[in-house]
Design an enzyme around this catalytic site. Structure first.
Site, PDB file in Angstrom:
ATOM      1  N   ALA A  18     -14.859  -1.007 -32.699  1.00 41.00           N
ATOM      2  CA  ALA A  18     -13.610  -0.630 -33.368  1.00 41.00           C
ATOM      3  C   ALA A  18     -12.700  -1.830 -33.660  1.00 41.00           C
ATOM      4  CB  ALA A  18     -12.874   0.404 -32.523  1.00 41.00           C
ATOM      5  N   VAL A  97     -17.441   4.447 -37.265  1.00 43.84           N
ATOM      6  CA  VAL A  97     -17.847   5.604 -38.063  1.00 43.84           C
ATOM      7  C   VAL A  97     -17.139   5.579 -39.420  1.00 43.84           C
ATOM      8  CG1 VAL A  97     -18.294   7.013 -36.010  1.00 43.84           C
ATOM      9  CG2 VAL A  97     -16.006   7.022 -37.009  1.00 43.84           C
ATOM     10  N   HIS A 113     -23.006   5.584 -34.113  1.00 43.33           N
ATOM     11  CA  HIS A 113     -22.182   6.753 -33.774  1.00 43.33           C
ATOM     12  C   HIS A 113     -21.929   7.646 -34.990  1.00 43.33           C
ATOM     13  CE1 HIS A 113     -20.532   4.469 -30.002  1.00 43.33           C
ATOM     14  NE2 HIS A 113     -21.786   4.867 -29.879  1.00 43.33           N
TER      15      HIS A 113
HETATM   16  P1  NAD Z   1     -12.703  -0.085 -28.036  1.00 46.96           P
HETATM   17  O1  NAD Z   1     -11.408   0.421 -28.540  1.00 46.96           O
HETATM   18  O2  NAD Z   1     -13.151   0.368 -26.714  1.00 46.96           O
HETATM   19  O3  NAD Z   1     -12.630  -1.677 -27.972  1.00 46.96           O
HETATM   20  C1  NAD Z   1     -12.195  -2.448 -29.048  1.00 46.96           C
HETATM   21  C2  NAD Z   1     -12.186  -3.905 -28.624  1.00 46.96           C
HETATM   22  O4  NAD Z   1     -11.884  -4.669 -29.774  1.00 46.96           O
HETATM   23  C3  NAD Z   1     -11.129  -4.219 -27.570  1.00 46.96           C
HETATM   24  O5  NAD Z   1     -11.730  -4.983 -26.533  1.00 46.96           O
HETATM   25  C4  NAD Z   1     -10.087  -5.039 -28.328  1.00 46.96           C
HETATM   26  O6  NAD Z   1      -9.545  -6.076 -27.559  1.00 46.96           O
HETATM   27  C5  NAD Z   1     -10.910  -5.634 -29.459  1.00 46.96           C
HETATM   28  N1  NAD Z   1     -10.156  -5.862 -30.683  1.00 46.96           N
HETATM   29  C6  NAD Z   1      -9.158  -5.137 -31.223  1.00 46.96           C
HETATM   30  N2  NAD Z   1      -8.774  -5.648 -32.402  1.00 46.96           N
HETATM   31  C7  NAD Z   1      -9.557  -6.746 -32.604  1.00 46.96           C
HETATM   32  C8  NAD Z   1      -9.657  -7.697 -33.642  1.00 46.96           C
HETATM   33  N3  NAD Z   1      -8.862  -7.652 -34.711  1.00 46.96           N
HETATM   34  N4  NAD Z   1     -10.590  -8.658 -33.540  1.00 46.96           N
HETATM   35  C9  NAD Z   1     -11.393  -8.750 -32.453  1.00 46.96           C
HETATM   36  N5  NAD Z   1     -11.340  -7.874 -31.433  1.00 46.96           N
HETATM   37  C10 NAD Z   1     -10.438  -6.880 -31.510  1.00 46.96           C
HETATM   38  O7  NAD Z   1     -13.788   0.175 -29.168  1.00 46.96           O
HETATM   39  P2  NAD Z   1     -15.384   0.258 -29.064  1.00 46.96           P
HETATM   40  O8  NAD Z   1     -15.895  -0.718 -28.063  1.00 46.96           O
HETATM   41  O9  NAD Z   1     -15.897   0.230 -30.449  1.00 46.96           O
HETATM   42  O10 NAD Z   1     -15.701   1.695 -28.459  1.00 46.96           O
HETATM   43  C11 NAD Z   1     -14.901   2.798 -28.782  1.00 46.96           C
HETATM   44  C12 NAD Z   1     -15.558   3.995 -29.430  1.00 46.96           C
HETATM   45  O11 NAD Z   1     -14.610   4.430 -30.376  1.00 46.96           O
HETATM   46  C13 NAD Z   1     -16.798   3.794 -30.197  1.00 46.96           C
HETATM   47  O12 NAD Z   1     -17.611   4.874 -29.871  1.00 46.96           O
HETATM   48  C14 NAD Z   1     -16.396   3.917 -31.677  1.00 46.96           C
HETATM   49  O13 NAD Z   1     -17.356   4.696 -32.341  1.00 46.96           O
HETATM   50  C15 NAD Z   1     -15.129   4.670 -31.658  1.00 46.96           C
HETATM   51  N6  NAD Z   1     -14.091   4.234 -32.635  1.00 46.96           N
HETATM   52  C16 NAD Z   1     -14.400   3.918 -33.930  1.00 46.96           C
HETATM   53  C17 NAD Z   1     -13.413   3.510 -34.822  1.00 46.96           C
HETATM   54  C18 NAD Z   1     -13.789   3.177 -36.247  1.00 46.96           C
HETATM   55  O14 NAD Z   1     -14.802   3.668 -36.764  1.00 46.96           O
HETATM   56  N7  NAD Z   1     -13.019   2.321 -36.927  1.00 46.96           N
HETATM   57  C19 NAD Z   1     -12.079   3.435 -34.386  1.00 46.96           C
HETATM   58  C20 NAD Z   1     -11.788   3.780 -33.051  1.00 46.96           C
HETATM   59  C21 NAD Z   1     -12.805   4.162 -32.192  1.00 46.96           C
END
Ligand code: NAD
Length: 238
Positions: A18, A97, A113
């Site tokens: 994410a 996603v 996912h």
């Molecule tokens: P997470 O929220 O657990 O972790 C995100 C990580 O990214 C954190 O450690 C944070 O410090 C880091 N981060 C945030 N902004 C950043 C940036 N600009 N550059 C670099 N690092 C950055 O997310 P995850 O590990 O992907 O797991 C969460 C679950 O949530 C997954 O299953 C995912 O499918 C889902 N999710 C998806 C989305 C999306 O599709 N955009 C959004 C939110 C959550």
């Protein structure tokens, strides 16, 4: 160092989370600005919530879909797409996603996912239009609950996406892991399934960071932009 490894590699695989999308204005889950401060998404993005708390489940995904209307890929997504086009990157395994890698032009994207853009009936599996979900309607065939095509906590990952991601990880000389807290199983196992070098690019460090061969702390867009410039320099001279 990472740029040198990438230049010499035959296969570079990318794993994103994410954090890759926060600079496209999509909140992640676990940062301080993450989704729904008062509600843990892990309790909403579940089969149990879909079955027993549909209103809450629906509101959560409605909000995530609405956030996506404004979202576009950023320079980091574009750089990864370019690296695939020029043969540097062989694929991306993403936990996201949102479809932003594909929107940027990446073709070898394994959506571990699923995708929030496809809607189907939870009961009979029939596909439905996005607007039917937005309107809170039931399935046209059986009036079952409509849901997005994402993998909920407690569900299996799509086999094809997982198998293809794993195959590319096993072949990789370098694996770049970008913007993930590495808390969600089994995607968090992928970095350890390679014999290649591993590079962690994340805004903040966590307990697993020390297990990587290299760590770059920073925002995905900035780090990828800098790395892209270094690649131009090193790859031209190697
Ligand atoms: P997470 O929220 O657990 O972790 C995100 C990580 O990214 C954190 O450690 C944070 O410090 C880091 N981060 C945030 N902004 C950043 C940036 N600009 N550059 C670099 N690092 C950055 O997310 P995850 O590990 O992907 O797991 C969460 C679950 O949530 C997954 O299953 C995912 O499918 C889902 N999710 C998806 C989305 C999306 O599709 N955009 C959004 C939110 C959550």
């Amino acid at each position: 160092m990472a740029a040198r490894w990438i230049c010499r590699a035959r296969h570079v695989m990318v794993v994103t989370g994410a954090g890759m999308s926060t600079e496209s204005n999509l909140p992640d889950f676990r940062s301080k600005d993450g989704w729904w401060r008062n509600i843990d998404p892990v309790t909403v993005a579940t089969v149990e919530a879909l079955e027993k708390q549909y209103e809450l489940f629906h509101a959560f995904y409605q909000a995530r879909l609405e956030a996506l209307y404004e979202a576009e890929p950023h320079q980091g997504h574009n750089i990864l797409a370019k690296w695939e086009e020029v043969g540097v990157v062989s694929g991306i395994a993403t936990q996201n996603v949102d479809g932003l890698h594909t929107a940027a032009g990446s073709e070898q994207v394994h959506e571990l996912h699923g995708s929030i853009h496809s809607i189907r009936c939870y009961s009979c599996g029939q596909e439905a239009e996005l607007h039917a979900f937005h309107e809170g309607r039931g399935c046209d065939s059986c009036d079952g609950k409509l849901r997005p095509g994402v993998v909920l906590f407690g569900e299996m990952l799509p086999q094809k996406a997982w198998d293809e991601a794993l195959k590319q990880i096993e072949q990789a000389d370098v694996v770049l892991v970008i913007g993930t807290s590495l808390e969600v199983y089994p995607a968090n196992q992928l970095p350890w399934m390679t014999r290649g070098r591993t590079v962690y690019m994340n805004m903040e460090l966590n307990a697993d960071a020390s297990a990587f061969d290299a760590v770059i702390t920073g925002k995905a867009k900035e780090v990828l932009t800098k790395l892209d410039k270094k690649l131009e320099l090193y790859c031209a001279n190697n």
